[in-house]
Design a protein around this motif. Structure first.
Motif, PDB file in Angstrom:
ATOM      1  N   ALA A 183       0.838  -1.208   0.000  1.00  0.00           N
ATOM      2  CA  ALA A 183       0.000   0.000   0.000  1.00  0.00           C
ATOM      3  C   ALA A 183       0.871   1.256   0.000  1.00  0.00           C
ATOM      4  CB  ALA A 183      -0.929  -0.010   1.206  1.00  0.00           C
TER       5      ALA A 183
ATOM      6  N   ASN B  37      -5.987   2.379   2.557  1.00  0.00           N
ATOM      7  CA  ASN B  37      -6.052   1.176   1.726  1.00  0.00           C
ATOM      8  C   ASN B  37      -5.671  -0.070   2.523  1.00  0.00           C
ATOM      9  OD1 ASN B  37      -6.784   2.781  -0.432  1.00  0.00           O
ATOM     10  ND2 ASN B  37      -4.721   2.873  -1.308  1.00  0.00           N
TER      11      ASN B  37
ATOM     12  N   ALA C 271       0.656   3.978  -3.099  1.00  0.00           N
ATOM     13  CA  ALA C 271      -0.159   5.166  -2.819  1.00  0.00           C
ATOM     14  C   ALA C 271       0.619   6.456  -3.051  1.00  0.00           C
ATOM     15  CB  ALA C 271      -0.660   5.121  -1.382  1.00  0.00           C
TER      16      ALA C 271
ATOM     17  N   GLU D  40      -3.327   7.920   2.361  1.00  0.00           N
ATOM     18  CA  GLU D  40      -4.015   7.054   1.394  1.00  0.00           C
ATOM     19  C   GLU D  40      -3.570   5.602   1.574  1.00  0.00           C
ATOM     20  OE1 GLU D  40      -4.079   6.177  -3.422  1.00  0.00           O
ATOM     21  OE2 GLU D  40      -3.172   8.040  -2.682  1.00  0.00           O
ATOM     22  N   ALA D  41      -2.277   5.403   1.772  1.00  0.00           N
ATOM     23  CA  ALA D  41      -1.755   4.054   1.966  1.00  0.00           C
ATOM     24  C   ALA D  41      -2.375   3.394   3.194  1.00  0.00           C
ATOM     25  CB  ALA D  41      -0.239   4.093   2.101  1.00  0.00           C
TER      26      ALA D  41
END
Length: 365
Positions: free
Chosen positions: A318, A331, A322, A327-328
């Protein structure tokens, strides 16, 4: 987000989960420093089965050949009443898209951790660093250790266990849940198992109601991992006598009782079996949880270490893919929460003489 090479990533905790996060990130060209409170990277406890999704992680990390050297493939597990009445003999379930992957690789936790740590550069391991305080500043976090060291990181990965300092200070305080059971664990030589351990690398679980007596063969060591799970009063480090342990296993067969009588009492390690209720939030923008700090589970399905290793691979991927840390982490949570929640629930099902399957997870895959 900074370039992947510039990211400052700190992993708090050097157990199986933390070490896995470091090697998973390294395999993707991302550096992460591991901060471990102890003076060495070591594990105690029971033997475990490494499941195919976790084995795939080792292939991603370039450590599969090293894993093969300390593990042995097991194709079946048995649940047995008394000393010899086999209630269930069952193939390991398929947990991947490859139907031939119906197995587990049996290993002792210490050998597993040593294998993972072998993939971490020495300059990325920092021993004698017990986390004392962590401050989340939004786009970075600051960690202070008891030895006076302070670091800053773009991402802090909390792999510091069920009583996680990082989680309790940043995400929210969570109390472990005691199952009512203690686990008495010890390693014995294969010849001392009185013929009860399998030479065919079959995990055998002897049952007395919901009480269980695991014998997991470790061919690499010519030893057997013994795990006796019986009710007991809670303490983080219970203090029992040999007589009290023997009194708790009178429902098992006479050969199992004799096996315990022969064990040196000082070799037995006793721990309470605790887990966590599912946690809704694992992450901020610069801090996330991994392994037991996020989803501690009981040992009944043998998935705690497996989930931590798989967390590590999903998190590393991730971060690689990302555009931002936030965001990572989103996810990562999205992918990992459903499966870890399922295994938290399944792990509360104890092997039993009333069980219809050795693998309740089969209903979900």
């Amino acid at each position: 987000m900074k370039s992947k090479a510039e990211l400052r990533i700190a992993i708090i905790g050097g157990g199986i989960g933390g070490a896995s996060a470091a090697v998973a990130l390294k395999a993707k060209g991302i550096r992460a420093d591991v901060y471990e409170q102890a003076s060495s990277m070591k594990e105690v406890g029971a033997g475990i089965g490494i499941r195919p999704p976790s084995v795939r992680c080792f292939k991603e990390w370039g450590l599969y050949e090293a894993l093969e050297k300390v593990t042995t493939q097991s194709d079946h597990m048995e649940i047995i009443a008394g000393d010899d009445h086999v209630l269930i003999k069952e193939a390991w379930p398929v947990l991947t898209d490859d139907k031939t992957e119906a197995y587990a690789r049996l290993v002792h936790r210490a050998d597993l951790l040593e294998t993972i740590v072998s993939g971490i550069p020495e300059d990325q391991i920092h021993l004698n660093h017990r986390c004392e305080k962590i401050t989340d500043h939004g786009d970075y976090a600051e960690v202070t250790f008891e030895n006076g060291t302070t670091i800053e990181a773009d991402l802090v990965i909390a792999a510091d266990g069920i009583r996680s300092t990082v989680r309790n200070q940043v995400i929210g305080h969570v109390e472990p849940v005691y199952s009512g059971y203690l686990a008495h664990r010890v390693l014995i030589d294969f010849d001392d198992a009185l013929g009860l351990a399998s030479k065919e690398n079959i995990l055998r679980i002897y049952v007395d109601g919901d009480n269980s007596f695991y014998l997991l063969p470790l061919e690499h060591r010519n030893q057997v991992s013994v795990d006796i799970t019986v009710p007991g009063e809670f303490a983080w480090k219970p203090e029992l006598t040999k007589e009290e342990i023997l009194a708790s296993i009178t429902g098992f067969g006479p050969t199992l009782q004799k096996l315990v009588e022969n064990i040196a009492f000082e070799d037995i390690v006793t721990r309470p079996l605790c887990d966590l209720e599912p946690i809704n939030k694992w992450s901020t923008k610069s801090v996330t949880l991994l392994g037991d700090s996020a989803h501690a589970m009981l040992h009944n399905q043998g998935q705690g270490a497996n989930m931590a290793m798989q967390d590590a691979e999903v998190l590393a991927k991730a971060i690689l893919e990302a555009d931002t840390i936030a965001e990572a982490l989103q996810n990562y949570e999205t992918k990992r929460k459903p499966i870890t929640k399922l295994y938290q629930e399944l792990s509360r099902l104890f092997p039993s003489d009333q069980a219809e399957t050795a693998f309740p997870e089969k209903a979900h895959f």
